[in-house]
Write a protein that holds these residues in place. Structure first.
Motif, PDB file in Angstrom:
ATOM      1  N   GLU B  26       0.844  -1.205   0.000  1.00  0.00           N
ATOM      2  CA  GLU B  26       0.000   0.000   0.000  1.00  0.00           C
ATOM      3  C   GLU B  26       0.878   1.254   0.000  1.00  0.00           C
ATOM      4  OE1 GLU B  26      -3.940  -1.758   2.368  1.00  0.00           O
ATOM      5  OE2 GLU B  26      -2.409  -0.647   3.472  1.00  0.00           O
ATOM      6  N   LYS B  27       1.927   1.211   0.805  1.00  0.00           N
ATOM      7  CA  LYS B  27       2.873   2.332   0.881  1.00  0.00           C
ATOM      8  C   LYS B  27       3.552   2.518  -0.485  1.00  0.00           C
ATOM      9  CE  LYS B  27       6.621   3.901   3.987  1.00  0.00           C
ATOM     10  NZ  LYS B  27       7.828   3.792   3.123  1.00  0.00           N
ATOM     11  N   LEU B  28       4.003   1.415  -1.049  1.00  0.00           N
ATOM     12  CA  LEU B  28       4.720   1.457  -2.331  1.00  0.00           C
ATOM     13  C   LEU B  28       3.864   2.082  -3.436  1.00  0.00           C
ATOM     14  CD1 LEU B  28       7.209   0.562  -4.045  1.00  0.00           C
ATOM     15  CD2 LEU B  28       6.066  -1.639  -4.352  1.00  0.00           C
ATOM     16  N   VAL B  29       2.635   1.603  -3.570  1.00  0.00           N
ATOM     17  CA  VAL B  29       1.806   2.095  -4.679  1.00  0.00           C
ATOM     18  C   VAL B  29       1.303   3.521  -4.436  1.00  0.00           C
ATOM     19  CG1 VAL B  29       1.102  -0.243  -5.335  1.00  0.00           C
ATOM     20  CG2 VAL B  29      -0.414   1.132  -3.879  1.00  0.00           C
ATOM     21  N   SER B  30       1.233   3.919  -3.153  1.00  0.00           N
ATOM     22  CA  SER B  30       0.826   5.298  -2.882  1.00  0.00           C
ATOM     23  C   SER B  30       1.975   6.272  -3.147  1.00  0.00           C
ATOM     24  CB  SER B  30       0.317   5.448  -1.445  1.00  0.00           C
ATOM     25  OG  SER B  30       1.390   5.362  -0.533  1.00  0.00           O
ATOM     26  N   GLU B  31       3.197   5.788  -2.999  1.00  0.00           N
ATOM     27  CA  GLU B  31       4.375   6.654  -3.193  1.00  0.00           C
ATOM     28  C   GLU B  31       4.810   6.754  -4.653  1.00  0.00           C
ATOM     29  OE1 GLU B  31       6.497   5.871   1.186  1.00  0.00           O
ATOM     30  OE2 GLU B  31       7.210   4.849  -0.609  1.00  0.00           O
ATOM     31  N   VAL B  32       4.519   5.678  -5.404  1.00  0.00           N
ATOM     32  CA  VAL B  32       5.014   5.642  -6.784  1.00  0.00           C
ATOM     33  C   VAL B  32       3.852   5.841  -7.761  1.00  0.00           C
ATOM     34  CG1 VAL B  32       6.331   4.332  -8.490  1.00  0.00           C
ATOM     35  CG2 VAL B  32       6.847   4.055  -6.049  1.00  0.00           C
ATOM     36  N   ASP B  33       3.826   7.020  -8.381  1.00  0.00           N
ATOM     37  CA  ASP B  33       2.716   7.385  -9.273  1.00  0.00           C
ATOM     38  C   ASP B  33       2.642   6.514 -10.524  1.00  0.00           C
ATOM     39  OD1 ASP B  33       1.781   9.358  -7.660  1.00  0.00           O
ATOM     40  OD2 ASP B  33       2.844  10.990  -8.672  1.00  0.00           O
ATOM     41  N   LEU B  34       3.772   5.887 -10.875  1.00  0.00           N
ATOM     42  CA  LEU B  34       3.796   5.023 -12.061  1.00  0.00           C
ATOM     43  C   LEU B  34       2.787   3.893 -11.976  1.00  0.00           C
ATOM     44  CD1 LEU B  34       7.680   4.755 -12.213  1.00  0.00           C
ATOM     45  CD2 LEU B  34       6.277   5.806 -13.997  1.00  0.00           C
ATOM     46  N   VAL B  35       2.454   3.472 -10.736  1.00  0.00           N
ATOM     47  CA  VAL B  35       1.475   2.399 -10.549  1.00  0.00           C
ATOM     48  C   VAL B  35       0.079   2.978 -10.760  1.00  0.00           C
ATOM     49  CG1 VAL B  35       0.576   0.618  -9.013  1.00  0.00           C
ATOM     50  CG2 VAL B  35       2.985   1.300  -8.850  1.00  0.00           C
ATOM     51  N   LYS B  36      -0.590   2.515 -11.810  1.00  0.00           N
ATOM     52  CA  LYS B  36      -1.890   3.075 -12.188  1.00  0.00           C
ATOM     53  C   LYS B  36      -3.009   2.508 -11.318  1.00  0.00           C
ATOM     54  CE  LYS B  36      -4.436   3.946 -16.439  1.00  0.00           C
ATOM     55  NZ  LYS B  36      -4.474   3.692 -17.887  1.00  0.00           N
ATOM     56  N   SER B  37      -2.948   1.205 -11.063  1.00  0.00           N
ATOM     57  CA  SER B  37      -3.923   0.602 -10.152  1.00  0.00           C
ATOM     58  C   SER B  37      -3.314  -0.590  -9.448  1.00  0.00           C
ATOM     59  CB  SER B  37      -5.199   0.184 -10.900  1.00  0.00           C
ATOM     60  OG  SER B  37      -4.977  -0.998 -11.639  1.00  0.00           O
ATOM     61  N   PHE B  38      -3.863  -0.900  -8.279  1.00  0.00           N
ATOM     62  CA  PHE B  38      -3.392  -2.057  -7.521  1.00  0.00           C
ATOM     63  C   PHE B  38      -4.577  -2.722  -6.820  1.00  0.00           C
ATOM     64  CE2 PHE B  38      -1.623  -3.636  -3.309  1.00  0.00           C
ATOM     65  CZ  PHE B  38      -1.237  -4.868  -3.831  1.00  0.00           C
ATOM     66  N   VAL B  39      -4.757  -3.989  -7.155  1.00  0.00           N
ATOM     67  CA  VAL B  39      -5.835  -4.798  -6.583  1.00  0.00           C
ATOM     68  C   VAL B  39      -5.219  -6.109  -6.102  1.00  0.00           C
ATOM     69  CG1 VAL B  39      -7.982  -6.034  -7.114  1.00  0.00           C
ATOM     70  CG2 VAL B  39      -7.550  -3.803  -8.156  1.00  0.00           C
ATOM     71  N   TRP B  40      -5.653  -6.572  -4.942  1.00  0.00           N
ATOM     72  CA  TRP B  40      -5.153  -7.857  -4.481  1.00  0.00           C
ATOM     73  C   TRP B  40      -6.285  -8.637  -3.825  1.00  0.00           C
ATOM     74  CZ3 TRP B  40      -4.948  -9.519   0.707  1.00  0.00           C
ATOM     75  CH2 TRP B  40      -5.304  -8.546   1.650  1.00  0.00           C
ATOM     76  N   GLY B  41      -6.005  -9.878  -3.479  1.00  0.00           N
ATOM     77  CA  GLY B  41      -6.998 -10.677  -2.789  1.00  0.00           C
ATOM     78  C   GLY B  41      -6.439 -11.989  -2.291  1.00  0.00           C
ATOM     79  N   THR B  42      -7.191 -12.578  -1.366  1.00  0.00           N
ATOM     80  CA  THR B  42      -6.857 -13.878  -0.789  1.00  0.00           C
ATOM     81  C   THR B  42      -7.868 -14.887  -1.303  1.00  0.00           C
ATOM     82  OG1 THR B  42      -6.260 -12.700   1.231  1.00  0.00           O
ATOM     83  CG2 THR B  42      -6.467 -15.094   1.386  1.00  0.00           C
ATOM     84  N   ASP B  43      -7.368 -15.955  -1.867  1.00  0.00           N
ATOM     85  CA  ASP B  43      -8.276 -16.968  -2.402  1.00  0.00           C
ATOM     86  C   ASP B  43      -9.204 -17.498  -1.322  1.00  0.00           C
ATOM     87  OD1 ASP B  43      -8.632 -19.112  -4.794  1.00  0.00           O
ATOM     88  OD2 ASP B  43      -8.901 -20.039  -2.839  1.00  0.00           O
ATOM     89  N   ILE B  44     -10.492 -17.513  -1.628  1.00  0.00           N
ATOM     90  CA  ILE B  44     -11.445 -18.092  -0.687  1.00  0.00           C
ATOM     91  C   ILE B  44     -12.376 -19.100  -1.343  1.00  0.00           C
ATOM     92  CG2 ILE B  44     -11.633 -16.154   0.927  1.00  0.00           C
ATOM     93  CD1 ILE B  44     -14.334 -15.540  -0.696  1.00  0.00           C
ATOM     94  N   GLU B  45     -12.353 -19.141  -2.654  1.00  0.00           N
ATOM     95  CA  GLU B  45     -13.434 -19.835  -3.342  1.00  0.00           C
ATOM     96  C   GLU B  45     -13.010 -21.027  -4.174  1.00  0.00           C
ATOM     97  OE1 GLU B  45     -16.651 -19.331  -3.101  1.00  0.00           O
ATOM     98  OE2 GLU B  45     -16.298 -17.796  -1.610  1.00  0.00           O
ATOM     99  N   SER B  46     -11.802 -21.020  -4.678  1.00  0.00           N
ATOM    100  CA  SER B  46     -11.465 -22.033  -5.683  1.00  0.00           C
ATOM    101  C   SER B  46     -11.298 -23.411  -5.065  1.00  0.00           C
ATOM    102  CB  SER B  46     -10.185 -21.638  -6.418  1.00  0.00           C
ATOM    103  OG  SER B  46      -9.055 -21.842  -5.607  1.00  0.00           O
ATOM    104  N   MET B  47     -11.413 -24.417  -5.896  1.00  0.00           N
ATOM    105  CA  MET B  47     -11.146 -25.774  -5.443  1.00  0.00           C
ATOM    106  C   MET B  47      -9.660 -25.912  -5.134  1.00  0.00           C
ATOM    107  SD  MET B  47     -13.432 -28.263  -7.802  1.00  0.00           S
ATOM    108  CE  MET B  47     -13.279 -27.293  -9.316  1.00  0.00           C
TER     109      MET B  47
END
Lengths: 106, 106
Positions: B26-47
């Motif tokens: 979160e710190k990295l992407v807020s500091e570096v404008d080159l990052v256009k978007s950042f999405v993450w997640g923890t798998d909860i659903e897949s087999m």
């Protein structure tokens, strides 16, 4: 809970015509409104060691877990999955609620 | 060529505090404008069979390959990478130009 992301990282079998798979996916997501967005790509940049032999990433987003479950059970998805599964050499699949830290700018 | 997606699928070592890694990101992407978007997640659903032991997906988008290359060389990224690499049990990483078949609705 917001959007659910369905992420597939895959290596297709050598004899597979990837264009046909992509055409099938384009048809699937155009026919099924439950699919909110679909983005894919072919790895071109990563270091081979980190790519682990995988070649393609496919990402679908759904408005909710319910929408995703309905998609999984949709006849068009079931039909496509039967074809898709025969084309795969290896696969990693993750389904997860999207945590948006930095939203895409419009 | 449009956006470049930097996709990381990872299993962290057992002793790793994932919240600390996410805070770092979160710190990295807020500091570096080159990052256009950042999405993450923890798998909860897949087999489990299809998840292959991986637990987290991290996705950054960049406006272009040049932006991505500049990010790779950015001191904040280099610093974060050093920490990140010690936290990983296994990883798959793909970098690819995004082919948008169905764009996200606003």
């Amino acid at each position: 809970m917001g959007e659910l992301i369905h992420l597939v990282v895959v290596k297709f079998k050598e004899e597979v015509v990837v264009e046909d798979i992509i055409k099938g996916l384009e048809k699937l997501v155009s026919e099924v409104d439950l699919v909110k967005s679909f983005v894919w790509g072919t790895d071109i940049e990563s270091m081979e060691m980190l790519r682990q032999g995988f070649t393609h990433a496919l990402m679908m987003t759904f408005g909710s877990k319910d929408d995703f479950n309905a998609f999984q059970a949709h006849p068009n998805h079931l039909e496509f999955s039967a074809t898709f599964s025969t084309a795969i050499e290896k696969i990693v699949l993750l389904d997860f609620p999207a945590v948006v830290v930095k939203p895409p700018t419009a």
